[in-house]
Design a protein around this motif. Structure first.
Motif, PDB file in Angstrom:
ATOM      1  N   ASN A  20     -40.888   7.620  31.752  1.00 38.82           N
ATOM      2  CA  ASN A  20     -39.865   8.423  32.415  1.00 38.82           C
ATOM      3  C   ASN A  20     -38.841   8.865  31.387  1.00 38.82           C
ATOM      4  O   ASN A  20     -37.856   8.172  31.148  1.00 38.82           O
ATOM      5  N   CYS A  21     -39.071   9.991  30.767  1.00 37.16           N
ATOM      6  CA  CYS A  21     -38.199  10.437  29.685  1.00 37.16           C
ATOM      7  C   CYS A  21     -37.701  11.858  29.922  1.00 37.16           C
ATOM      8  O   CYS A  21     -38.314  12.628  30.641  1.00 37.16           O
ATOM      9  N   VAL A  22     -36.619  12.139  29.283  1.00 33.13           N
ATOM     10  CA  VAL A  22     -36.144  13.510  29.223  1.00 33.13           C
ATOM     11  C   VAL A  22     -36.296  13.989  27.788  1.00 33.13           C
ATOM     12  O   VAL A  22     -36.352  13.192  26.854  1.00 33.13           O
ATOM     13  N   GLU A  23     -36.379  15.292  27.630  1.00 28.98           N
ATOM     14  CA  GLU A  23     -36.392  15.903  26.315  1.00 28.98           C
ATOM     15  C   GLU A  23     -35.131  16.740  26.188  1.00 28.98           C
ATOM     16  O   GLU A  23     -34.653  17.308  27.171  1.00 28.98           O
ATOM     17  N   VAL A  24     -34.605  16.797  24.982  1.00 28.19           N
ATOM     18  CA  VAL A  24     -33.374  17.519  24.710  1.00 28.19           C
ATOM     19  C   VAL A  24     -33.637  18.546  23.621  1.00 28.19           C
ATOM     20  O   VAL A  24     -34.319  18.262  22.634  1.00 28.19           O
ATOM     21  N   ALA A  25     -33.099  19.731  23.808  1.00 26.32           N
ATOM     22  CA  ALA A  25     -33.126  20.776  22.778  1.00 26.32           C
ATOM     23  C   ALA A  25     -31.683  21.079  22.417  1.00 26.32           C
ATOM     24  O   ALA A  25     -30.939  21.624  23.225  1.00 26.32           O
ATOM     25  N   ASP A  26     -31.292  20.681  21.209  1.00 26.28           N
ATOM     26  CA  ASP A  26     -29.908  20.901  20.797  1.00 26.28           C
ATOM     27  C   ASP A  26     -29.801  21.906  19.652  1.00 26.28           C
ATOM     28  O   ASP A  26     -28.804  21.945  18.951  1.00 26.28           O
ATOM     29  N   ASN A  27     -30.828  22.714  19.494  1.00 29.35           N
ATOM     30  CA  ASN A  27     -30.824  23.725  18.438  1.00 29.35           C
ATOM     31  C   ASN A  27     -30.506  25.131  18.960  1.00 29.35           C
ATOM     32  O   ASN A  27     -30.607  26.097  18.227  1.00 29.35           O
ATOM     33  N   LEU A  28     -30.093  25.222  20.204  1.00 28.41           N
ATOM     34  CA  LEU A  28     -29.835  26.523  20.816  1.00 28.41           C
ATOM     35  C   LEU A  28     -28.364  26.896  20.677  1.00 28.41           C
ATOM     36  O   LEU A  28     -27.490  26.051  20.861  1.00 28.41           O
ATOM     37  N   PRO A  29     -28.069  28.146  20.362  1.00 28.97           N
ATOM     38  CA  PRO A  29     -26.674  28.542  20.190  1.00 28.97           C
ATOM     39  C   PRO A  29     -25.879  28.436  21.492  1.00 28.97           C
ATOM     40  O   PRO A  29     -26.243  29.033  22.501  1.00 28.97           O
ATOM     41  N   GLY A  30     -24.843  27.609  21.478  1.00 31.61           N
ATOM     42  CA  GLY A  30     -23.946  27.497  22.620  1.00 31.61           C
ATOM     43  C   GLY A  30     -24.486  26.766  23.816  1.00 31.61           C
ATOM     44  O   GLY A  30     -23.900  26.823  24.893  1.00 31.61           O
ATOM     45  N   ALA A  31     -25.608  26.055  23.670  1.00 28.54           N
ATOM     46  CA  ALA A  31     -26.185  25.363  24.817  1.00 28.54           C
ATOM     47  C   ALA A  31     -27.025  24.176  24.368  1.00 28.54           C
ATOM     48  O   ALA A  31     -27.544  24.150  23.255  1.00 28.54           O
ATOM     49  N   VAL A  32     -27.147  23.209  25.260  1.00 30.58           N
ATOM     50  CA  VAL A  32     -28.062  22.087  25.079  1.00 30.58           C
ATOM     51  C   VAL A  32     -28.961  22.077  26.300  1.00 30.58           C
ATOM     52  O   VAL A  32     -28.483  22.062  27.435  1.00 30.58           O
ATOM     53  N   GLY A  33     -30.262  22.119  26.073  1.00 31.31           N
ATOM     54  CA  GLY A  33     -31.223  22.101  27.170  1.00 31.31           C
ATOM     55  C   GLY A  33     -31.756  20.703  27.400  1.00 31.31           C
ATOM     56  O   GLY A  33     -31.942  19.933  26.453  1.00 31.31           O
ATOM     57  N   VAL A  34     -32.014  20.379  28.655  1.00 31.69           N
ATOM     58  CA  VAL A  34     -32.563  19.077  29.027  1.00 31.69           C
ATOM     59  C   VAL A  34     -33.673  19.334  30.042  1.00 31.69           C
ATOM     60  O   VAL A  34     -33.502  20.127  30.974  1.00 31.69           O
ATOM     61  N   ARG A  35     -34.814  18.665  29.842  1.00 33.29           N
ATOM     62  CA  ARG A  35     -35.931  18.825  30.777  1.00 33.29           C
ATOM     63  C   ARG A  35     -36.693  17.517  30.926  1.00 33.29           C
ATOM     64  O   ARG A  35     -36.565  16.597  30.107  1.00 33.29           O
ATOM     65  N   ASP A  36     -37.516  17.440  31.942  1.00 31.87           N
ATOM     66  CA  ASP A  36     -38.368  16.284  32.215  1.00 31.87           C
ATOM     67  C   ASP A  36     -39.571  16.360  31.286  1.00 31.87           C
ATOM     68  O   ASP A  36     -40.313  17.347  31.295  1.00 31.87           O
ATOM     69  N   SER A  37     -39.809  15.318  30.514  1.00 30.70           N
ATOM     70  CA  SER A  37     -40.924  15.339  29.568  1.00 30.70           C
ATOM     71  C   SER A  37     -42.281  15.394  30.263  1.00 30.70           C
ATOM     72  O   SER A  37     -43.257  15.856  29.679  1.00 30.70           O
ATOM     73  N   LYS A  38     -42.342  14.952  31.506  1.00 31.64           N
ATOM     74  CA  LYS A  38     -43.608  14.996  32.232  1.00 31.64           C
ATOM     75  C   LYS A  38     -43.893  16.380  32.816  1.00 31.64           C
ATOM     76  O   LYS A  38     -44.999  16.644  33.256  1.00 31.64           O
ATOM     77  N   ASP A  39     -42.901  17.254  32.820  1.00 29.11           N
ATOM     78  CA  ASP A  39     -43.038  18.595  33.390  1.00 29.11           C
ATOM     79  C   ASP A  39     -42.390  19.621  32.460  1.00 29.11           C
ATOM     80  O   ASP A  39     -41.387  20.246  32.813  1.00 29.11           O
ATOM     81  N   PRO A  40     -42.942  19.813  31.259  1.00 33.93           N
ATOM     82  CA  PRO A  40     -42.303  20.708  30.289  1.00 33.93           C
ATOM     83  C   PRO A  40     -42.211  22.161  30.743  1.00 33.93           C
ATOM     84  O   PRO A  40     -41.365  22.901  30.247  1.00 33.93           O
ATOM     85  N   ALA A  41     -43.030  22.569  31.692  1.00 36.98           N
ATOM     86  CA  ALA A  41     -42.950  23.941  32.190  1.00 36.98           C
ATOM     87  C   ALA A  41     -42.000  24.051  33.383  1.00 36.98           C
ATOM     88  O   ALA A  41     -41.762  25.136  33.891  1.00 36.98           O
ATOM     89  N   GLY A  42     -41.455  22.925  33.804  1.00 36.22           N
ATOM     90  CA  GLY A  42     -40.568  22.898  34.961  1.00 36.22           C
ATOM     91  C   GLY A  42     -39.163  23.356  34.621  1.00 36.22           C
ATOM     92  O   GLY A  42     -38.901  23.920  33.551  1.00 36.22           O
ATOM     93  N   PRO A  43     -38.229  23.101  35.509  1.00 35.53           N
ATOM     94  CA  PRO A  43     -36.861  23.570  35.323  1.00 35.53           C
ATOM     95  C   PRO A  43     -36.165  22.896  34.139  1.00 35.53           C
ATOM     96  O   PRO A  43     -36.507  21.787  33.742  1.00 35.53           O
ATOM     97  N   THR A  44     -35.199  23.603  33.594  1.00 31.74           N
ATOM     98  CA  THR A  44     -34.394  23.118  32.469  1.00 31.74           C
ATOM     99  C   THR A  44     -32.931  23.126  32.884  1.00 31.74           C
ATOM    100  O   THR A  44     -32.447  24.104  33.436  1.00 31.74           O
ATOM    101  N   LEU A  45     -32.254  22.029  32.628  1.00 31.48           N
ATOM    102  CA  LEU A  45     -30.812  21.974  32.835  1.00 31.48           C
ATOM    103  C   LEU A  45     -30.139  22.421  31.545  1.00 31.48           C
ATOM    104  O   LEU A  45     -30.625  22.125  30.457  1.00 31.48           O
TER     105      LEU A  45
END
Length: 66
Positions: A20-45
């Motif tokens: 049960n993990c989340v993935e984080v993308a912190d390389n985006l300008p002005g934003a940090v993305g968070v998603r469910d690692s089990k559903d990478p095509a699903g919604p992103t916060l």
């Protein structure tokens, strides 16, 4: 946020099984993305970088005043 350029990473504590993990993308300008690692095509916060830093710090310290 355009997640197509995101570099997603999981916590080193997530273990080899994924779990049960989340993935984080912190390389985006002005934003940090968070998603469910089990559903990478699903919604992103999406969070503002300052809000994400505050959240991470609170999870480390447990102190809402820091």
């Amino acid at each position: 946020m355009d997640p197509s350029n995101a570099r997603w990473r999981k916590s080193t504590r997530s273990g080899a099984s994924g779990g049960n993990c989340v993935e984080v993308a912190d390389n985006l300008p002005g934003a940090v993305g968070v998603r469910d690692s089990k559903d990478p095509a699903g919604p992103t916060l999406t969070f503002a970088p300052a809000a994400w830093r505050s959240f991470v710090e609170l999870t480390r310290t447990g102190d809402p005043t820091t």
